[in-house]
Design an enzyme around this catalytic site. Structure first.
Site, mmCIF file in Angstrom:
data_model
loop_
_atom_site.group_PDB
_atom_site.id
_atom_site.type_symbol
_atom_site.label_atom_id
_atom_site.label_comp_id
_atom_site.label_asym_id
_atom_site.label_seq_id
_atom_site.Cartn_x
_atom_site.Cartn_y
_atom_site.Cartn_z
ATOM 1 N N GLU A 98 10.627 -4.254 6.128
ATOM 2 C CA GLU A 98 9.582 -3.763 7.026
ATOM 3 C C GLU A 98 9.923 -3.938 8.505
ATOM 4 O O GLU A 98 9.108 -3.598 9.363
ATOM 5 C CB GLU A 98 8.247 -4.461 6.711
ATOM 6 C CG GLU A 98 7.785 -4.321 5.273
ATOM 7 C CD GLU A 98 7.367 -2.901 4.887
ATOM 8 O OE1 GLU A 98 7.484 -1.974 5.714
ATOM 9 O OE2 GLU A 98 6.910 -2.730 3.748
ATOM 10 N N TYR A 129 0.804 -1.228 0.000
ATOM 11 C CA TYR A 129 0.000 0.000 0.000
ATOM 12 C C TYR A 129 0.833 1.273 0.000
ATOM 13 O O TYR A 129 0.290 2.367 -0.033
ATOM 14 C CB TYR A 129 -0.906 0.020 1.241
ATOM 15 C CG TYR A 129 -0.132 -0.231 2.518
ATOM 16 C CD1 TYR A 129 0.484 0.811 3.193
ATOM 17 C CD2 TYR A 129 0.006 -1.524 3.015
ATOM 18 C CE1 TYR A 129 1.228 0.566 4.341
ATOM 19 C CE2 TYR A 129 0.736 -1.764 4.159
ATOM 20 C CZ TYR A 129 1.337 -0.712 4.819
ATOM 21 O OH TYR A 129 2.070 -0.954 5.945
ATOM 22 N N GLY A 130 2.150 1.163 0.019
ATOM 23 C CA GLY A 130 2.994 2.351 0.129
ATOM 24 C C GLY A 130 4.136 2.343 -0.860
ATOM 25 O O GLY A 130 3.923 2.251 -2.066
ATOM 26 N N THR A 131 5.351 2.390 -0.355
ATOM 27 C CA THR A 131 6.536 2.497 -1.211
ATOM 28 C C THR A 131 6.783 1.248 -2.038
ATOM 29 O O THR A 131 7.585 1.286 -2.972
ATOM 30 C CB THR A 131 7.791 2.806 -0.371
ATOM 31 O OG1 THR A 131 8.053 1.721 0.520
ATOM 32 C CG2 THR A 131 7.630 4.100 0.407
ATOM 33 N N LEU A 132 6.103 0.149 -1.738
ATOM 34 C CA LEU A 132 6.246 -1.080 -2.527
ATOM 35 C C LEU A 132 5.327 -1.109 -3.752
ATOM 36 O O LEU A 132 5.493 -1.945 -4.634
ATOM 37 C CB LEU A 132 5.984 -2.309 -1.651
ATOM 38 C CG LEU A 132 7.089 -2.645 -0.653
ATOM 39 C CD1 LEU A 132 6.585 -3.602 0.413
ATOM 40 C CD2 LEU A 132 8.302 -3.222 -1.362
#
Length: 127
Positions: free
Chosen positions: A74, A7-10
């Site tokens: 993470e 949901y973010g930088t990935l």
């Protein structure tokens, strides 16, 4: 093989998307009853449970090596906990919120549930 919600930088176009190189993109989806937060001290979003919240992201099929790499990225077990949600059919990284967390849940909340990544210029149809 493992299915992982990001949901973010990935996400595609994100600064850490290269961790998913060789992984299979499955779909875009919405994680309900969660929200993402962007405290100013971090350059990445934090995912927390939030009744009624929505987070927009992507699901990938990853192998064991990639999953271990994501766990290291993470800080699984410390900064984030990997949740294996059998009902949803995928895993995701939930921020390890505690009394020392510096999150202003009102100010830092990304209200539309969409982390804007580098190079992401269009909204998906269902967003």
């Amino acid at each position: 093989m493992h299915k992982v919600f990001v949901y973010g930088t990935l996400k595609k176009g994100g600064s850490n998307h290269y961790f998913l190189k060789g992984s299979m993109f499955l779909r875009e989806t919405i994680l309900k009853d969660h929200s993402i937060y962007a405290p100013s001290m971090y350059g990445f979003p934090l995912l927390l449970e939030d009744k009624g919240g929505k987070v927009y992201g992507e699901v990938y099929k990853v192998n064991d090596i990639t999953l271990r790499s994501l766990d290291m990225l993470e800080s699984e077990g410390y900064l984030y906990n990997r949740i294996d949600n059998k009902e949803l059919g995928y895993q995701y990284y939930l921020y390890n919120y505690n009394k020392h967390s510096r999150i202003d849940k009102k100010k830092d909340k990304i209200k539309d549930g969409i982390w804007k990544v580098r190079n992401e210029t269009i909204k998906r149809n269902f967003w």
